[in-house]
Design an enzyme around this catalytic site. Sequence first.
Site, mmCIF file in Angstrom:
data_model
loop_
_atom_site.group_PDB
_atom_site.id
_atom_site.type_symbol
_atom_site.label_atom_id
_atom_site.label_comp_id
_atom_site.label_asym_id
_atom_site.label_seq_id
_atom_site.Cartn_x
_atom_site.Cartn_y
_atom_site.Cartn_z
ATOM 1 N N GLU A 1 -3.183 3.713 6.539
ATOM 2 C CA GLU A 1 -3.094 3.515 5.082
ATOM 3 C C GLU A 1 -3.769 4.695 4.371
ATOM 4 O OE1 GLU A 1 -4.700 -0.331 3.883
ATOM 5 O OE2 GLU A 1 -5.559 0.575 2.080
ATOM 6 N N SER B 1 -10.113 -0.071 4.885
ATOM 7 C CA SER B 1 -9.199 -0.272 6.022
ATOM 8 C C SER B 1 -8.433 1.007 6.312
ATOM 9 C CB SER B 1 -8.210 -1.395 5.715
ATOM 10 O OG SER B 1 -8.909 -2.610 5.653
ATOM 11 N N ARG C 1 0.825 -1.224 0.000
ATOM 12 C CA ARG C 1 0.000 0.000 0.000
ATOM 13 C C ARG C 1 0.857 1.272 0.000
ATOM 14 N NH1 ARG C 1 -2.232 -3.649 -1.016
ATOM 15 N NH2 ARG C 1 -3.904 -4.733 0.074
HETATM 16 C C1 LIG Z 1 -15.436 0.061 1.308
HETATM 17 C C2 LIG Z 1 -14.006 0.200 0.871
HETATM 18 C C3 LIG Z 1 -13.233 -0.938 0.674
HETATM 19 C C4 LIG Z 1 -11.899 -0.841 0.266
HETATM 20 N N1 LIG Z 1 -11.180 -1.987 0.068
HETATM 21 C C5 LIG Z 1 -9.890 -1.895 -0.369
HETATM 22 C C6 LIG Z 1 -9.120 -3.076 -0.619
HETATM 23 O O1 LIG Z 1 -9.575 -4.200 -0.491
HETATM 24 N N2 LIG Z 1 -7.832 -2.928 -1.012
HETATM 25 C C7 LIG Z 1 -7.267 -1.699 -1.185
HETATM 26 O O2 LIG Z 1 -6.090 -1.622 -1.557
HETATM 27 N N3 LIG Z 1 -7.967 -0.566 -0.952
HETATM 28 C C8 LIG Z 1 -9.259 -0.634 -0.555
HETATM 29 N N4 LIG Z 1 -9.968 0.518 -0.318
HETATM 30 C C9 LIG Z 1 -9.287 1.838 -0.409
HETATM 31 C C10 LIG Z 1 -9.325 2.521 -1.793
HETATM 32 O O3 LIG Z 1 -10.431 2.089 -2.572
HETATM 33 C C11 LIG Z 1 -8.025 2.307 -2.593
HETATM 34 O O4 LIG Z 1 -6.899 2.773 -1.885
HETATM 35 C C12 LIG Z 1 -8.074 2.984 -3.974
HETATM 36 O O5 LIG Z 1 -6.939 2.580 -4.710
HETATM 37 C C13 LIG Z 1 -8.098 4.513 -3.906
HETATM 38 O O6 LIG Z 1 -8.430 4.992 -5.209
HETATM 39 P P1 LIG Z 1 -9.147 6.398 -5.416
HETATM 40 O O7 LIG Z 1 -9.333 6.591 -6.879
HETATM 41 O O8 LIG Z 1 -10.357 6.519 -4.580
HETATM 42 O O9 LIG Z 1 -8.007 7.364 -4.889
HETATM 43 P P2 LIG Z 1 -8.170 8.643 -3.904
HETATM 44 O O10 LIG Z 1 -8.716 8.180 -2.603
HETATM 45 O O11 LIG Z 1 -8.870 9.733 -4.603
HETATM 46 O O12 LIG Z 1 -6.636 9.018 -3.696
HETATM 47 C C14 LIG Z 1 -5.783 8.211 -2.920
HETATM 48 C C15 LIG Z 1 -4.328 8.667 -3.158
HETATM 49 O O13 LIG Z 1 -3.982 8.358 -4.502
HETATM 50 C C16 LIG Z 1 -3.537 9.546 -5.172
HETATM 51 N N5 LIG Z 1 -3.977 9.458 -6.571
HETATM 52 C C17 LIG Z 1 -5.229 9.210 -7.044
HETATM 53 N N6 LIG Z 1 -5.205 9.173 -8.394
HETATM 54 C C18 LIG Z 1 -3.922 9.404 -8.769
HETATM 55 C C19 LIG Z 1 -3.255 9.491 -10.038
HETATM 56 N N7 LIG Z 1 -3.912 9.351 -11.189
HETATM 57 N N8 LIG Z 1 -1.923 9.739 -10.043
HETATM 58 C C20 LIG Z 1 -1.235 9.882 -8.884
HETATM 59 N N9 LIG Z 1 -1.811 9.828 -7.662
HETATM 60 C C21 LIG Z 1 -3.131 9.585 -7.605
HETATM 61 C C22 LIG Z 1 -4.198 10.711 -4.429
HETATM 62 O O14 LIG Z 1 -3.479 11.898 -4.594
HETATM 63 C C23 LIG Z 1 -4.165 10.180 -3.000
HETATM 64 O O15 LIG Z 1 -2.907 10.418 -2.426
HETATM 65 C C24 LIG Z 1 -11.312 0.441 0.074
HETATM 66 C C25 LIG Z 1 -12.098 1.593 0.255
HETATM 67 C C26 LIG Z 1 -13.435 1.474 0.639
HETATM 68 C C27 LIG Z 1 -14.256 2.723 0.798
#
Ligand SMILES: Cc1cc2nc3c(=O)[nH]c(=O)nc-3n(C[C@H](O)[C@H](O)[C@H](O)COP(=O)(O)OP(=O)(O)OC[C@H]3O[C@@H](n4cnc5c(N)ncnc54)[C@H](O)[C@@H]3O)c2cc1C
Length: 299
Positions: free
Chosen positions: A290, A220, A172
Site C-alpha cells: 500500500e 500498514s 487504497r
Molecule cells: C501509524 C500510522 C497509521 C496509519 N493508519 C492508516 C489507516 O488506518 N488508514 C489509512 O488509510 N492509512 C493509514 N496510514 C497511512 C497514511 O497515513 C495515509 O495513507 C495518508 O492518507 C497519507 O497521507 P500523507 O499526507 O502522509 O501523504 P504522503 O505519505 O505524503 O503521500 C502519499 C501519496 O499521496 C500523494 N499525495 C499527497 N498529497 C497529495 C495531494 N495533495 N494531491 C495528490 N497527491 C497527493 C503523494 O504523492 C503520495 O503518492 C497510517 C500511517 C501511519 C504512520
Amino acid sequence: MMAVARDIHVQGELRYGEPMSRHTSWRVGGPAETFFLPASIDDLSAFLAELDTSTPVFWHGVGSNLLVRDGGIRGVVVSATKMLRKLERVDGYRVRAGAGLPCTQLARQCIRWGLGPSEFFAGIPGTVGGALAMNAGAHGGETWERVESVRTINRAGEFFQRAPSEYSVGYRNVTGPANEWFLEGLFRFEPGVEPSMETLNDMLERRKATQPLGLPSCGSVFRNPPGDYSARLIEAAGLKGHRIGGAEVSGKHANFIINRDNATAADIEALIDFVRRTVLEKHGVELVHEVRIVGEEAA
Ligand SMILES: Cc1cc2nc3c(=O)[nH]c(=O)nc-3n(C[C@H](O)[C@H](O)[C@H](O)COP(=O)(O)OP(=O)(O)OC[C@H]3O[C@@H](n4cnc5c(N)ncnc54)[C@H](O)[C@@H]3O)c2cc1C
C-alpha cells in the site's frame, strides 16, 4: 546532484538537497533535489507554469505513507501542506477542507459541528490531500465515500474543479487525470448521523493497544488481500520480529515495519520484498504494498 529551478522567482522557499528523512514518518529517505514550499496558491501556480516541462514534480503530504529511496528524489518535491489548511463549513452537511489539513483536525472539527460519520478521519495520520490520493480509510469509513468534488492543479499550474465520476476509486487506490494534484476537497456528511468524541477516543485507544505507535513506521505496509488480512498471513508465516539491517517486522502488528535502529530505505525495501516472497511461498498469496515507494537507489 544538480539542483534545478535556481533561476525561478518564488515568494515561498526553495531548498536544495533537502533530506526527505525529515519529511517521512519512517525517518528515512535521501535528498530532494529541489524542495519547494510555496507561499500561496498563486505562487505555486506561477512556479509550475514557469518550470521546465522536463522537470519531474512529486507532491508530498506529510510522508506517512511514503518510502523515499536513499538516493533521493530528482526534480521538484512540492510541500504545500502549510498553506492549504483552510477548513470551512459550507452549509448544513458540507465542509470544504484544504489538502494540507491534517485528517485528525478534520475529524475533530466535524465532531464539534455535529457532522458524521467523520470519526474515522482521526485514525489517519496524514493530510486531506494524502487521504484523497490514497482513498485512506479506517474503522469502516473511506475518504471518497464523503467526496462531493475536488479542486486540483496540474503540471502547467492550471486549476480544475472535478467530480468523483472523473476518478477511478478503489481500496487504497485512486486514479484520475495524470499530473494533477489535489488542492482541496468538498466533503458531504450525512443527516441524522451524530458523531462522538467518545467513539473517536475509543478508536484511538484501540490503535494504541494494537499498533506500534511511537516508533517510526508508515502504518500498514500491504493492502489486505480479498477476504483475509495481511497481518494474519505475515504472522502465520513466522515473520514477526524478522529484521533486515535496522528494519523490523513489528511484534505488535505484523503488517507494520518499524525503523528499529537507524534503518536505511534499502533495509526497509528489502524487508518488504522478503515478507512478500515469504508469504507467497508459504500461503500462495501475493501481497501488494500500500505504501508508495519513490526515488532513486543510492549510487
Ligand atoms: C501509524 C500510522 C497509521 C496509519 N493508519 C492508516 C489507516 O488506518 N488508514 C489509512 O488509510 N492509512 C493509514 N496510514 C497511512 C497514511 O497515513 C495515509 O495513507 C495518508 O492518507 C497519507 O497521507 P500523507 O499526507 O502522509 O501523504 P504522503 O505519505 O505524503 O503521500 C502519499 C501519496 O499521496 C500523494 N499525495 C499527497 N498529497 C497529495 C495531494 N495533495 N494531491 C495528490 N497527491 C497527493 C503523494 O504523492 C503520495 O503518492 C497510517 C500511517 C501511519 C504512520
